[in-house]
Write a protein that holds these residues in place. Structure first.
Motif, PDB file in Angstrom:
ATOM      1  N   UNK A 171     -55.429 -25.099-142.879  1.00 62.18           N
ATOM      2  CA  UNK A 171     -56.204 -26.311-142.966  1.00 62.18           C
ATOM      3  C   UNK A 171     -55.806 -27.153-144.168  1.00 62.18           C
ATOM      4  N   UNK A 172     -54.665 -26.852-144.760  1.00 64.95           N
ATOM      5  CA  UNK A 172     -54.229 -27.570-145.952  1.00 64.95           C
ATOM      6  C   UNK A 172     -54.178 -29.072-145.707  1.00 64.95           C
ATOM      7  N   UNK A 173     -53.616 -29.493-144.554  1.00 65.10           N
ATOM      8  CA  UNK A 173     -53.504 -30.909-144.242  1.00 65.10           C
ATOM      9  C   UNK A 173     -54.884 -31.534-144.112  1.00 65.10           C
ATOM     10  N   UNK A 174     -55.793 -30.833-143.467  1.00 62.60           N
ATOM     11  CA  UNK A 174     -57.134 -31.355-143.292  1.00 62.60           C
ATOM     12  C   UNK A 174     -57.808 -31.590-144.640  1.00 62.60           C
ATOM     13  N   UNK A 175     -57.532 -30.731-145.618  1.00 69.67           N
ATOM     14  CA  UNK A 175     -58.162 -30.856-146.920  1.00 69.67           C
ATOM     15  C   UNK A 175     -57.715 -32.114-147.657  1.00 69.67           C
ATOM     16  N   UNK A 176     -56.608 -32.693-147.293  1.00 70.32           N
ATOM     17  CA  UNK A 176     -56.087 -33.849-148.019  1.00 70.32           C
ATOM     18  C   UNK A 176     -56.422 -35.168-147.340  1.00 70.32           C
ATOM     19  N   UNK A 177     -57.088 -35.124-146.167  1.00 68.25           N
ATOM     20  CA  UNK A 177     -57.364 -36.338-145.408  1.00 68.25           C
ATOM     21  C   UNK A 177     -58.843 -36.687-145.475  1.00 68.25           C
ATOM     22  N   UNK A 178     -59.144 -37.957-145.747  1.00 67.05           N
ATOM     23  CA  UNK A 178     -60.515 -38.424-145.690  1.00 67.05           C
ATOM     24  C   UNK A 178     -60.861 -38.807-144.254  1.00 67.05           C
ATOM     25  N   UNK A 179     -62.019 -38.413-143.767  1.00 68.54           N
ATOM     26  CA  UNK A 179     -62.395 -38.763-142.391  1.00 68.54           C
ATOM     27  C   UNK A 179     -62.535 -40.276-142.216  1.00 68.54           C
ATOM     28  N   UNK A 180     -62.334 -40.720-141.014  1.00 66.80           N
ATOM     29  CA  UNK A 180     -62.556 -42.109-140.644  1.00 66.80           C
ATOM     30  C   UNK A 180     -63.948 -42.177-140.026  1.00 66.80           C
ATOM     31  N   UNK A 205     -50.822 -23.275-145.758  1.00 65.36           N
ATOM     32  CA  UNK A 205     -50.195 -24.182-144.787  1.00 65.36           C
ATOM     33  C   UNK A 205     -50.425 -23.693-143.361  1.00 65.36           C
ATOM     34  N   UNK A 206     -50.350 -22.368-143.167  1.00 63.62           N
ATOM     35  CA  UNK A 206     -50.647 -21.761-141.863  1.00 63.62           C
ATOM     36  C   UNK A 206     -51.669 -20.657-142.104  1.00 63.62           C
ATOM     37  N   UNK A 207     -52.784 -20.706-141.381  1.00 67.69           N
ATOM     38  CA  UNK A 207     -53.853 -19.742-141.566  1.00 67.69           C
ATOM     39  C   UNK A 207     -54.137 -18.980-140.281  1.00 67.69           C
ATOM     40  N   UNK A 208     -54.249 -17.661-140.386  1.00 71.76           N
ATOM     41  CA  UNK A 208     -54.755 -16.829-139.304  1.00 71.76           C
ATOM     42  C   UNK A 208     -55.948 -16.081-139.872  1.00 71.76           C
ATOM     43  N   UNK A 209     -57.132 -16.353-139.345  1.00 72.06           N
ATOM     44  CA  UNK A 209     -58.348 -15.732-139.854  1.00 72.06           C
ATOM     45  C   UNK A 209     -59.051 -14.950-138.750  1.00 72.06           C
ATOM     46  N   UNK A 210     -59.473 -13.722-139.074  1.00 75.95           N
ATOM     47  CA  UNK A 210     -60.164 -12.839-138.136  1.00 75.95           C
ATOM     48  C   UNK A 210     -61.621 -12.738-138.568  1.00 75.95           C
ATOM     49  N   UNK A 252     -49.520 -24.180-134.032  1.00 78.91           N
ATOM     50  CA  UNK A 252     -50.863 -24.277-134.597  1.00 78.91           C
ATOM     51  C   UNK A 252     -50.852 -23.906-136.085  1.00 78.91           C
ATOM     52  N   UNK A 253     -51.467 -24.757-136.897  1.00 85.71           N
ATOM     53  CA  UNK A 253     -51.522 -24.507-138.333  1.00 85.71           C
ATOM     54  C   UNK A 253     -52.640 -23.549-138.697  1.00 85.71           C
ATOM     55  N   UNK A 254     -53.692 -23.523-137.917  1.00 88.10           N
ATOM     56  CA  UNK A 254     -54.765 -22.571-138.207  1.00 88.10           C
ATOM     57  C   UNK A 254     -55.293 -21.977-136.915  1.00 88.10           C
ATOM     58  N   UNK A 255     -55.425 -20.662-136.928  1.00 91.17           N
ATOM     59  CA  UNK A 255     -55.816 -19.896-135.748  1.00 91.17           C
ATOM     60  C   UNK A 255     -57.009 -19.028-136.108  1.00 91.17           C
ATOM     61  N   UNK A 256     -58.051 -19.083-135.289  1.00 93.46           N
ATOM     62  CA  UNK A 256     -59.199 -18.209-135.466  1.00 93.46           C
ATOM     63  C   UNK A 256     -59.217 -17.150-134.383  1.00 93.46           C
ATOM     64  N   UNK A 257     -59.221 -15.898-134.787  1.00 97.07           N
ATOM     65  CA  UNK A 257     -59.331 -14.783-133.839  1.00 97.07           C
ATOM     66  C   UNK A 257     -60.752 -14.243-133.954  1.00 97.07           C
ATOM     67  N   UNK A 258     -61.540 -14.448-132.907  1.00 99.99           N
ATOM     68  CA  UNK A 258     -62.968 -14.174-132.960  1.00 99.99           C
ATOM     69  C   UNK A 258     -63.324 -12.996-132.069  1.00 99.99           C
TER      70      UNK A 258
END
Length: 376
Positions: A1-10, A276-281, A216-222
């Motif tokens: 989510x690195x890219x998301x952290x640097x962008x302000x929402x519209x 830069x690339x996240x895989x979170x379980x 995919x830059x970020x993946x959630x394994x739920x």
């Protein structure tokens, strides 16, 4: 989510109205309407001259919000999960912002209001309620209760910015009463439902998918629960048994295959959203309020075994911004046994039939495992 952290929402007009508002506001909205980001930016707006807290229910959402806010530099914002706030004897702040109010009780909200000097903001969505009771065994709030109890101004967000048109169509075919009436974008990527002969095949596919991922830059394994177990189910009048993996087994499997990942297991929070690339379980519960480019829901042959919870699959499915992948072996779990148009997904759903009804002897042969019977 690195890219998301640097962008302000519209921001939209409705969202700007919230950002410019003063405390004692209730904000409701469907999944993907931007509630968590609004909570973060409201906190940053007020923190220049006020002591501000953001209160959430889960550790993982606490971690995500803290990482997001810290990416903007130093701040005067405290981010806590509910049990942590309780352990600190309910400290007071100028402003307290609650995210995911639907998993708090009436007493919780009353307590929050009493501990804020200048007021509160309450964000939530009743459709994403997971817990029927809080840790103190108090009944969690219905939306009508929070309106009646507080008499605060209410702002409702209707636009969904996270969930693609393809994912929205699939989710809405399973949850026909949800409020995902529209999507602001299309990806051309339909959800996938992948069938495997057994859990080993399922995990080997997952390994190959993660090692070859360049999309995919970020993946959630739920997963539905923290710990693994031996599960069984009836299939064509036979009992199938398999080891369903828990979070620690998944993490170890990834390490053995040189797949970099982080995880949350019970009170142990090792999640990382800043690479830069996240895989979170994590569990479905822990994913509340989060979002991922790709959400993978493995072991979907097994029904929710978490007592006192609701809406688990809905919460898991609505975390994805681009791709939903459901994998299972044998028969699909009952939450996906409703009529789902084949046009809304790629893959196949194998449901139970009359031929899956077990004999008495087969029922007696399953004492060493959890057995789930699926029905249409």
């Amino acid at each position: 989510m690195e890219k998301q952290f640097t962008l302000l929402p519209d921001w939209t007009e409705a969202q700007n109205r919230i950002l410019k508002s003063e405390p004692n506001i209730i904000v409701s909205g469907c999944a993907g309407s931007g509630k968590t980001l609004l909570a973060c930016h409201l906190a940053m707006r007020h923190s220049s001259d006020k002591k501000v807290a953001i209160l959430v229910f889960t550790k993982s959402l606490r971690t995500f919000i803290k990482d997001y806010i810290d990416s903007f530099g130093e701040n005067n914002i405290t981010v806590m999960y509910e049990f942590q706030w309780r352990l600190r004897d309910f400290p007071k702040f100028d402003i307290i912002i609650v995210d995911e109010f639907q998993d708090f009780s009436s007493n919780d909200i009353t307590n929050v209001i009493s501990r804020s000097h200048q007021g509160v903001y309450l964000f939530g969505d009743s459709e994403q309620k997971i817990y029927s009771k809080n840790f103190q065994k108090e009944i969690t709030l219905d939306f009508k209760d929070i309106i009646a109890n507080t008499q605060f101004e209410h702002i409702h967000l209707t636009e969904n910015f996270r969930i693609s048109e393809e994912n929205k169509n699939f989710i809405s075919s399973i949850y026909k009463t949800n409020s995902l009436k529209s999507s602001t974008f299309s990806t051309g990527i339909k959800p996938k439902i992948l069938h495997f002969e057994n859990v080993v095949d399922e995990m080997n596919w997952l390994k190959d998918f993660l090692l070859s991922n360049n999309t995919f830059l970020n993946i959630g394994i739920l997963v539905k629960q923290n710990d693994g177990f031996k599960g069984g189910y009836y299939y064509r009048r036979q009992v199938r048994k398999d080891n369903v993996w828990g979070i620690q087994e998944l993490q170890q499997f990834f390490e053995e295959n040189e797949i970099s990942s982080s995880y949350k297991y019970k009170s142990n929070d090792n999640l990382d959203f800043s690479k830069a690339v996240n895989i979170n379980i994590m569990t479905y519960h822990s994913s509340k309020g989060l979002q991922f480019d790709c959400v993978i829901l493995p072991f979907s042959s097994f029904v929710n075994d978490n007592k006192g919870t609701v809406n688990l699959p809905y919460v898991g499915l609505t975390r994805a911004t681009k791709q939903i992948i459901i994998s299972y072996s044998g028969l699909v779990a009952e939450e996906y046994s409703v009529p789902v148009p084949s046009s809304t997904f790629e893959g196949k759903i194998i449901k139970s039939t009359d031929n899956d009804n077990p004999t008495m002897q087969q029922q007696l042969d399953t004492s060493d495992c959890k057995v789930f019977k699926f029905s249409l």
